[in-house]
Design an enzyme around this catalytic site. Structure first.
Site, PDB file in Angstrom:
ATOM      1  CG  ASP A  17      33.398  61.013   9.633  1.00  0.00           C
ATOM      2  OD1 ASP A  17      34.035  61.702   8.821  1.00  0.00           O
ATOM      3  OD2 ASP A  17      33.599  59.802   9.830  1.00  0.00           O
ATOM      4  CG  MET A  18      31.270  65.984   5.720  1.00  0.00           C
ATOM      5  SD  MET A  18      29.634  66.607   6.133  1.00  0.00           S
ATOM      6  CE  MET A  18      28.866  66.646   4.520  1.00  0.00           C
ATOM      7  CG  ASP A 142      36.187  63.661   5.685  1.00  0.00           C
ATOM      8  OD1 ASP A 142      37.131  63.954   6.428  1.00  0.00           O
ATOM      9  OD2 ASP A 142      35.960  62.497   5.307  1.00  0.00           O
ATOM     10  CD  GLU A 143      37.291  62.796  10.867  1.00  0.00           C
ATOM     11  OE1 GLU A 143      37.812  61.877  10.214  1.00  0.00           O
ATOM     12  OE2 GLU A 143      37.583  63.044  12.052  1.00  0.00           O
TER      13      GLU A 143
END
Length: 418
Positions: A17-18, A142-143
């Site tokens: 996860d960013m 983002d994941e």
DNA sequence: TCTGGGGTCCTAGGACCC
DNA sequence: TCTGGGGTCCTAGGACCC
């Protein structure tokens, strides 16, 4: 028994996860905003604000802080897409209306969303990842989920070594940080990635279930939302451990066959879903919330223009992505936020704006139109690939053999790193 | 001061067919 | 003619996620 047999491989699934992705990507070009309350989101006003910042994109880092637009006095229906940690201190959070946020923290800086830029960074970090761990499931900008099981180094320290390598490589090449959870399955990996945010790694092993997972709130289970959580609370269940104390039949009685059985499995840390490396879209849609509520009769002309535009956008999206669809649908949201949908299945697939407009128009006739509308959407489902586009090399999925070879090549790259 | 946009999956009833 | 069951497709709504 073969005494030379190595320790059996454990299934190791990672969720990556960013950290505060959009905000972090913005800070790369506006480092002068680091530590300040910054909110990203909004509609037209934010776009104007972006234009006010001027066109010199080579010196964005030199723009003095006082020249950035503030949240104060924001009007409109925009919501926050994301907020920096400094802004969250003020009680601001994702999906909150910008006008509400402006009251809470008028001095926050408002930046427009720049999806093209986020998508670019998204592609970059994902390609960095697949160079190292090729079995990746895309879960949005983002994941991702990763299957570490057969990746070189993926078993070391429960996956920590590989997680660290990926984290470091992403940071070195982009300046962005991320958090990783590695566990026996997706369910637990997803929870684990939250444990040490930001820039953290968490390793969860099978035996950690009772100690690490059971104390958590049921809401932490990916798939338990506000409704299910409410219901669980009413039944006196707060934590995953408490959930695990009930037997399957009891859960099925209260939540139905599917959800009940799923909740039971989740509470016991069971999840055998594979990491899915490619998938086809189910539907493609466009929707828009109006600047002010519109009435089907009084604002017919304005509504008609928007309606046609939505159909054209959906058609363009379909064509660009190489799909056609058979089921055309509309979505209406009324001034009281209630929602209705209508859809219609055609005999043949289409990606033609006029045909979509025609079918969507039929749907609209079946919808109640007395109340003022705040949103209109057009959706195309029942998708199939456009025949001609399958000739397009870029859109063509790799054949299984090539796919396997590509994966092996990538593993070979990772191998050299250990 | 009401709450974006783009998705997925599930449920449930009715039509229709075997 | 009546009854029942299974399977699939269509439609509408809703929960949930990023």
């Amino acid at each position: 028994m073969n005494m030379n047999m190595k320790t059996p491989k454990l299934r190791r699934i990672a969720h990556l996860d960013m950290d505060a992705f959009y905000a972090s990507v913005e800070l790369l070009r506006y480092p002068q905003l680091k530590g300040l309350p910054v909110v990203i989101g909004g509609g037209r006003r934010a776009q104007d604000a972006a234009m006010m910042q001027g066109a010199d994109t080579t010196a964005l880092h030199k723009i003095p802080i006082h020249q950035f637009p503030l949240l104060a006095g924001y009007t409109g229906r925009g919501v926050i897409t994301t907020a920096t940690y400094a802004a969250r201190q003020f009680g601001i959070g994702s999906a909150m209306g910008l006008m509400k946020a402006a009251k809470l923290c008028p001095q926050a800086i408002l930046l427009p969303v720049d999806f093209a830029r986020y998508r670019h960074f998204s592609k970059t970090f994902k390609s960095i990842i697949t160079e190292i761990a090729p079995v990746m499931e895309d879960r949005g900008v983002d994941e991702v989920y990763l299957d570490f099981t057969d990746v070189p180094g993926g078993q070391r320290e429960g996956g920590r070594v590989l997680a660290r390598l990926i984290q470091k490589t992403i940071f070195d090449q982009t300046g962005l940080t991320c958090s990783v959870g590695v566990a026996p399955n997706k369910l637990l990996a997803k929870m684990a990635s939250e444990f040490n945010k930001p820039n953290g790694i968490a390793i969860v092993l099978e035996d950690d279930l009772q100690r690490v997972i059971w104390p958590l709130a049921c809401r932490k289970i990916n798939g338990v939302g506000p409704k299910a959580d409410d219901k669980l609370h009413q039944l006196g269940i707060q934590t995953i451990g408490e959930l695990a104390q009930h037997d399957v039949d009891w859960l099925i009685d209260h939540f139905g066959q599917k959800t009940g059985a799923w909740l039971f499995d989740a509470a016991h840390g069971h999840d055998n879903r594979p990491v899915v490396t490619q998938s086809e879209p189910v539907s493609i849609s466009r929707e828009t919330t109006f600047e002010r509520d519109l009435h089907a009769v009084r604002d017919k002309a304005e509504l008609g223009v928007i309606f046609t535009q939505l159909c054209e956008q959906v058609a363009a999206d379909l064509q660009r992505k190489g799909y056609q669809g058979k089921t055309i649908g509309i979505k209406l949201r009324f001034d009281d936020f209630k929602c209705v949908t209508r859809d219609q299945t055609l005999i043949d697939c289409t990606a033609d704006a006029k045909q979509i407009r025609q079918a969507a128009g039929q749907c609209l006739k079946r919808a109640p139109l007395k109340q003022a509308l705040r949103l209109l959407g057009v959706r195309v489902a029942n998708l199939c690939k456009t025949p001609s586009s399958s000739n397009n090399i870029e859109n063509m999925p790799l054949a299984p053999v090539q796919q396997a070879q590509a994966a092996i090549n990538k593993i070979a790259v990772a191998d050299q790193l250990f």
